[in-house]
Motif scaffolding. Structure first.
Motif, PDB file in Angstrom:
ATOM      1  N   VAL A  14      31.943  33.422  41.892  1.00 12.43           N
ATOM      2  CA  VAL A  14      31.505  34.726  42.413  1.00 12.43           C
ATOM      3  C   VAL A  14      30.904  35.578  41.303  1.00 12.43           C
ATOM      4  O   VAL A  14      29.822  36.158  41.456  1.00 12.43           O
ATOM      5  N   ASP A  15      31.579  35.637  40.161  1.00 13.25           N
ATOM      6  CA  ASP A  15      31.091  36.460  39.058  1.00 13.25           C
ATOM      7  C   ASP A  15      29.796  35.919  38.466  1.00 13.25           C
ATOM      8  O   ASP A  15      28.839  36.670  38.251  1.00 13.25           O
TER       9      ASP A  15
ATOM     10  N   GLN B 268      24.093  26.074  32.190  1.00 10.29           N
ATOM     11  CA  GLN B 268      25.218  26.301  33.086  1.00 10.29           C
ATOM     12  C   GLN B 268      26.557  26.152  32.347  1.00 10.29           C
ATOM     13  O   GLN B 268      27.470  26.958  32.519  1.00 10.29           O
ATOM     14  N   ARG B 269      26.639  25.110  31.534  1.00  6.18           N
ATOM     15  CA  ARG B 269      27.895  24.863  30.825  1.00  6.18           C
ATOM     16  C   ARG B 269      28.216  25.972  29.838  1.00  6.18           C
ATOM     17  O   ARG B 269      29.366  26.379  29.703  1.00  6.18           O
ATOM     18  N   ILE B 270      27.190  26.447  29.163  1.00  2.00           N
ATOM     19  CA  ILE B 270      27.423  27.551  28.223  1.00  2.00           C
ATOM     20  C   ILE B 270      27.866  28.801  28.972  1.00  2.00           C
ATOM     21  O   ILE B 270      28.805  29.494  28.559  1.00  2.00           O
ATOM     22  N   ALA B 271      27.248  29.062  30.114  1.00  4.35           N
ATOM     23  CA  ALA B 271      27.610  30.257  30.881  1.00  4.35           C
ATOM     24  C   ALA B 271      29.065  30.176  31.344  1.00  4.35           C
ATOM     25  O   ALA B 271      29.812  31.154  31.273  1.00  4.35           O
ATOM     26  N   ILE B 272      29.470  29.007  31.806  1.00  3.75           N
ATOM     27  CA  ILE B 272      30.838  28.856  32.310  1.00  3.75           C
ATOM     28  C   ILE B 272      31.841  28.938  31.162  1.00  3.75           C
ATOM     29  O   ILE B 272      32.871  29.609  31.262  1.00  3.75           O
ATOM     30  N   MET B 273      31.530  28.289  30.058  1.00  2.42           N
ATOM     31  CA  MET B 273      32.445  28.334  28.913  1.00  2.42           C
ATOM     32  C   MET B 273      32.542  29.751  28.370  1.00  2.42           C
ATOM     33  O   MET B 273      33.643  30.231  28.082  1.00  2.42           O
ATOM     34  N   ASP B 274      31.405  30.418  28.273  1.00  4.11           N
ATOM     35  CA  ASP B 274      31.388  31.826  27.839  1.00  4.11           C
ATOM     36  C   ASP B 274      32.272  32.683  28.742  1.00  4.11           C
ATOM     37  O   ASP B 274      33.020  33.545  28.268  1.00  4.11           O
ATOM     38  N   TYR B 275      32.130  32.452  30.015  1.00  7.21           N
ATOM     39  CA  TYR B 275      32.936  33.228  30.965  1.00  7.21           C
ATOM     40  C   TYR B 275      34.421  33.050  30.675  1.00  7.21           C
ATOM     41  O   TYR B 275      35.180  34.025  30.632  1.00  7.21           O
TER      42      TYR B 275
ATOM     43  N   TYR C  22      23.532  34.456  37.768  1.00  6.68           N
ATOM     44  CA  TYR C  22      22.708  33.259  37.957  1.00  6.68           C
ATOM     45  C   TYR C  22      22.787  32.837  39.421  1.00  6.68           C
ATOM     46  O   TYR C  22      23.602  31.984  39.785  1.00  6.68           O
ATOM     47  N   PRO C  23      21.927  33.398  40.259  1.00  6.18           N
ATOM     48  CA  PRO C  23      22.045  33.187  41.707  1.00  6.18           C
ATOM     49  C   PRO C  23      21.837  31.737  42.148  1.00  6.18           C
ATOM     50  O   PRO C  23      22.205  31.387  43.259  1.00  6.18           O
TER      51      PRO C  23
END
Lengths: 134, 134
Positions: free
Chosen positions: A39-40, A17-24, A45-46
DNA sequence: TTTAAAATTGTAATCATTACAAATATGATT
DNA sequence: AATCATATTTGTAATGATTACAATTTTAAA
């Protein structure tokens, strides 16, 4: 440096989760709100929850991995770029732009029409800097 | 200039409530929140409503009589001093201090320990400045 | 006074953010 | 691999600042 190592550098254990958010945040330099991020990312990742977004952004901010921007009263925005730069918000469309700081006395305002400039510092006042943390 | 004339100068019709709120901001340089203003003024004027506080502060801001400060995510603060100056918030006690701007390149930070500096400008971006108002 | 517009008020709604407790994942130890 | 402690994530419910709205009151002109 990849995102995982970037988090480790900031003493943040790199979960998915942290990697996904930081990547975003690294890939979206639009100063998104927590809800926009949610939202994005929720499309990809539903199962990702909004609470995790908030928790994570708070952790990132405390560890200096992102900036929390209090630009308007509506909601808080986040910036994955922690390098020295200024911001300008268009009063009409609400968009937040980055401004390059050229020197202590000069900021590149591009073709924006600047109406107002705010300087806000954060730190410790005289009284509080002398109190021991614990 | 008295408070009544100050409001008139800013194209604000000086009602009792408006004078009371403006007076409060002139005499309390603590960057109060809407709620703090309400609690204090409500002691003197028990019929004053919180909605009036919000309406009035919005009007004052639109007319340039006060500054609306988005310093932290908790709540908005208001400043009756519209002259050019910077702000510093103590991360520990939350208090907001005024900082004197000496020149484009120099701000008097007194005995505060500065951790972070934010520069936020407001205005119109290139696209929006070319759209006609109406 | 009558009358229209502006200002004020109180209540209810909104909505971003946080609190909290349950569920899940992680990683070390046996 | 099973056990266990800890950290992380999740969903729901609560919080609290701000705003919407409709009713009431005030203002000031005709």
């Amino acid at each position: 440096m990849n995102t995982k190592d970037y988090l480790i550098t900031h003493n943040i254990k790199p979960s998915m989760q942290r990697i996904a958010i930081m990547d975003y945040l690294i890939n979206h330099k639009t100063h998104p709100t927590a809800d926009e991020i949610f939202v994005d990312l929720n499309k990809l990742y539903p199962t990702l929850s909004k609470t995790t977004i908030y928790n994570t952004l708070k952790l990132f901010t405390e560890n200096g991995a992102v900036l929390t921007l209090n630009i308007d009263e509506k909601n808080v925005r986040f910036d994955g770029d922690t390098s020295n730069h200024a911001h300008m918000q268009c009063t009409r469309c609400g968009k937040v732009y980055d401004l390059k700081i050229i020197s202590d006395a000069e900021i590149e305002v591009a073709n924006h029409e600047i109406v107002e400039t705010q300087i806000i510092m954060k730190g410790y006042c005289e009284k509080c800097r002398n109190i021991n943390n614990n």
